[in-house]
Design a protein around this motif. Structure first.
Motif, PDB file in Angstrom:
ATOM      1  N   TRP A   1      44.265 -26.552  19.658  1.00  0.00           N
ATOM      2  CA  TRP A   1      44.055 -27.013  18.310  1.00  0.00           C
ATOM      3  C   TRP A   1      42.907 -26.243  17.674  1.00  0.00           C
ATOM      4  CZ3 TRP A   1      46.095 -29.604  14.456  1.00  0.00           C
ATOM      5  CH2 TRP A   1      45.282 -30.072  13.447  1.00  0.00           C
ATOM      6  N   ARG A   2      41.789 -26.211  18.355  1.00  0.00           N
ATOM      7  CA  ARG A   2      40.609 -25.533  17.811  1.00  0.00           C
ATOM      8  C   ARG A   2      40.866 -24.042  17.645  1.00  0.00           C
ATOM      9  NH1 ARG A   2      35.844 -28.957  18.539  1.00  0.00           N
ATOM     10  NH2 ARG A   2      34.487 -27.134  18.395  1.00  0.00           N
ATOM     11  N   ASP A   3      41.512 -23.437  18.621  1.00  0.00           N
ATOM     12  CA  ASP A   3      41.792 -22.000  18.542  1.00  0.00           C
ATOM     13  C   ASP A   3      42.697 -21.682  17.357  1.00  0.00           C
ATOM     14  OD1 ASP A   3      40.248 -21.616  20.819  1.00  0.00           O
ATOM     15  OD2 ASP A   3      41.985 -21.474  22.166  1.00  0.00           O
ATOM     16  N   CYS A   4      43.758 -22.464  17.188  1.00  0.00           N
ATOM     17  CA  CYS A   4      44.699 -22.226  16.077  1.00  0.00           C
ATOM     18  C   CYS A   4      44.027 -22.458  14.726  1.00  0.00           C
ATOM     19  CB  CYS A   4      45.924 -23.122  16.219  1.00  0.00           C
ATOM     20  SG  CYS A   4      47.003 -22.683  17.582  1.00  0.00           S
ATOM     21  N   ALA A   5      43.280 -23.540  14.603  1.00  0.00           N
ATOM     22  CA  ALA A   5      42.601 -23.836  13.336  1.00  0.00           C
ATOM     23  C   ALA A   5      41.563 -22.768  13.016  1.00  0.00           C
ATOM     24  CB  ALA A   5      41.945 -25.221  13.390  1.00  0.00           C
ATOM     25  N   GLY A   6      40.804 -22.356  14.013  1.00  0.00           N
ATOM     26  CA  GLY A   6      39.802 -21.316  13.802  1.00  0.00           C
ATOM     27  C   GLY A   6      40.429 -19.996  13.396  1.00  0.00           C
ATOM     28  N   ALA A   7      41.543 -19.630  14.026  1.00  0.00           N
ATOM     29  CA  ALA A   7      42.235 -18.384  13.688  1.00  0.00           C
ATOM     30  C   ALA A   7      42.813 -18.444  12.278  1.00  0.00           C
ATOM     31  CB  ALA A   7      43.342 -18.102  14.706  1.00  0.00           C
ATOM     32  N   ALA A   8      43.398 -19.566  11.901  1.00  0.00           N
ATOM     33  CA  ALA A   8      43.966 -19.708  10.554  1.00  0.00           C
ATOM     34  C   ALA A   8      42.869 -19.636   9.499  1.00  0.00           C
ATOM     35  CB  ALA A   8      44.733 -21.027  10.443  1.00  0.00           C
ATOM     36  N   ALA A   9      41.740 -20.265   9.755  1.00  0.00           N
ATOM     37  CA  ALA A   9      40.622 -20.221   8.807  1.00  0.00           C
ATOM     38  C   ALA A   9      40.080 -18.800   8.680  1.00  0.00           C
ATOM     39  CB  ALA A   9      39.520 -21.176   9.252  1.00  0.00           C
ATOM     40  N   ALA A  10      39.989 -18.096   9.790  1.00  0.00           N
ATOM     41  CA  ALA A  10      39.476 -16.723   9.765  1.00  0.00           C
ATOM     42  C   ALA A  10      40.385 -15.802   8.962  1.00  0.00           C
ATOM     43  CB  ALA A  10      39.314 -16.202  11.183  1.00  0.00           C
ATOM     44  N   GLN A  11      41.686 -16.054   9.016  1.00  0.00           N
ATOM     45  CA  GLN A  11      42.641 -15.212   8.282  1.00  0.00           C
ATOM     46  C   GLN A  11      42.429 -15.280   6.779  1.00  0.00           C
ATOM     47  OE1 GLN A  11      46.537 -16.447   9.550  1.00  0.00           O
ATOM     48  NE2 GLN A  11      46.563 -15.002  11.255  1.00  0.00           N
TER      49      GLN A  11
ATOM     50  N   GLY B   1      39.436 -16.405   5.401  1.00  0.00           N
ATOM     51  CA  GLY B   1      38.005 -16.379   5.105  1.00  0.00           C
ATOM     52  C   GLY B   1      37.405 -17.735   4.799  1.00  0.00           C
ATOM     53  N   ALA B   2      38.009 -18.783   5.314  1.00  0.00           N
ATOM     54  CA  ALA B   2      37.509 -20.140   5.064  1.00  0.00           C
ATOM     55  C   ALA B   2      36.490 -20.535   6.123  1.00  0.00           C
ATOM     56  CB  ALA B   2      38.669 -21.137   5.072  1.00  0.00           C
ATOM     57  N   GLU B   3      35.479 -21.279   5.681  1.00  0.00           N
ATOM     58  CA  GLU B   3      34.517 -21.849   6.620  1.00  0.00           C
ATOM     59  C   GLU B   3      35.194 -22.998   7.354  1.00  0.00           C
ATOM     60  OE1 GLU B   3      30.428 -24.501   6.587  1.00  0.00           O
ATOM     61  OE2 GLU B   3      31.055 -23.491   4.755  1.00  0.00           O
ATOM     62  N   VAL B   4      34.954 -23.109   8.623  1.00  0.00           N
ATOM     63  CA  VAL B   4      35.545 -24.201   9.401  1.00  0.00           C
ATOM     64  C   VAL B   4      34.439 -24.934  10.156  1.00  0.00           C
ATOM     65  CG1 VAL B   4      36.078 -22.734  11.395  1.00  0.00           C
ATOM     66  CG2 VAL B   4      37.386 -24.805  11.033  1.00  0.00           C
ATOM     67  N   ARG B   5      34.535 -26.258  10.142  1.00  0.00           N
ATOM     68  CA  ARG B   5      33.628 -27.103  10.931  1.00  0.00           C
ATOM     69  C   ARG B   5      34.496 -28.028  11.767  1.00  0.00           C
ATOM     70  NH1 ARG B   5      29.939 -30.678   7.593  1.00  0.00           N
ATOM     71  NH2 ARG B   5      31.829 -30.987   6.403  1.00  0.00           N
ATOM     72  N   PHE B   6      34.171 -28.147  13.023  1.00  0.00           N
ATOM     73  CA  PHE B   6      34.885 -29.062  13.906  1.00  0.00           C
ATOM     74  C   PHE B   6      34.011 -30.291  14.119  1.00  0.00           C
ATOM     75  CE2 PHE B   6      36.577 -24.890  14.982  1.00  0.00           C
ATOM     76  CZ  PHE B   6      37.932 -25.133  14.858  1.00  0.00           C
ATOM     77  N   LEU B   7      34.572 -31.463  13.805  1.00  0.00           N
ATOM     78  CA  LEU B   7      33.843 -32.722  13.939  1.00  0.00           C
ATOM     79  C   LEU B   7      34.638 -33.683  14.803  1.00  0.00           C
ATOM     80  CD1 LEU B   7      32.997 -33.336  10.171  1.00  0.00           C
ATOM     81  CD2 LEU B   7      31.495 -32.332  11.891  1.00  0.00           C
TER      82      LEU B   7
END
Length: 74
Positions: free
Chosen positions: A1-11, A13-19
């Motif tokens: 989940w974290r890997d996919c969300a982080g990769a999608a955000a990076a594509q 240029g969105a900031e991502v925070r995991f809470l």
């Protein structure tokens, strides 16, 4: 989940925070303006949408989106 969300955000240029979901619930109530998009698994999304509807004064004003390859439902 974290890997996919982080990769999608990076594509895009969105900031991502995991809470953790309990901390996210707290932050939604205390500082709702700090969120543009909240992306969660279904169970946590259902809970956070109901909780955040309190800010608008009605659970009926809460909303979410469910997506598949062929359809999107809000």
């Amino acid at each position: 989940w974290r890997d996919c969300a982080g990769a999608a955000a990076a594509q895009v240029g969105a900031e991502v925070r995991f809470l953790n979901v309990d901390h996210a619930a707290y932050e939604i109530i205390q500082n709702p303006g700090s969120f543009d998009v909240v992306l969660t698994p279904n169970l946590f999304g259902d809970i956070l949408v109901d909780l955040s509807a309190v800010l608008s004064g009605s659970r009926g004003l809460g909303y979410s989106g469910n997506f598949s390859d062929s359809a999107a439902v809000y």
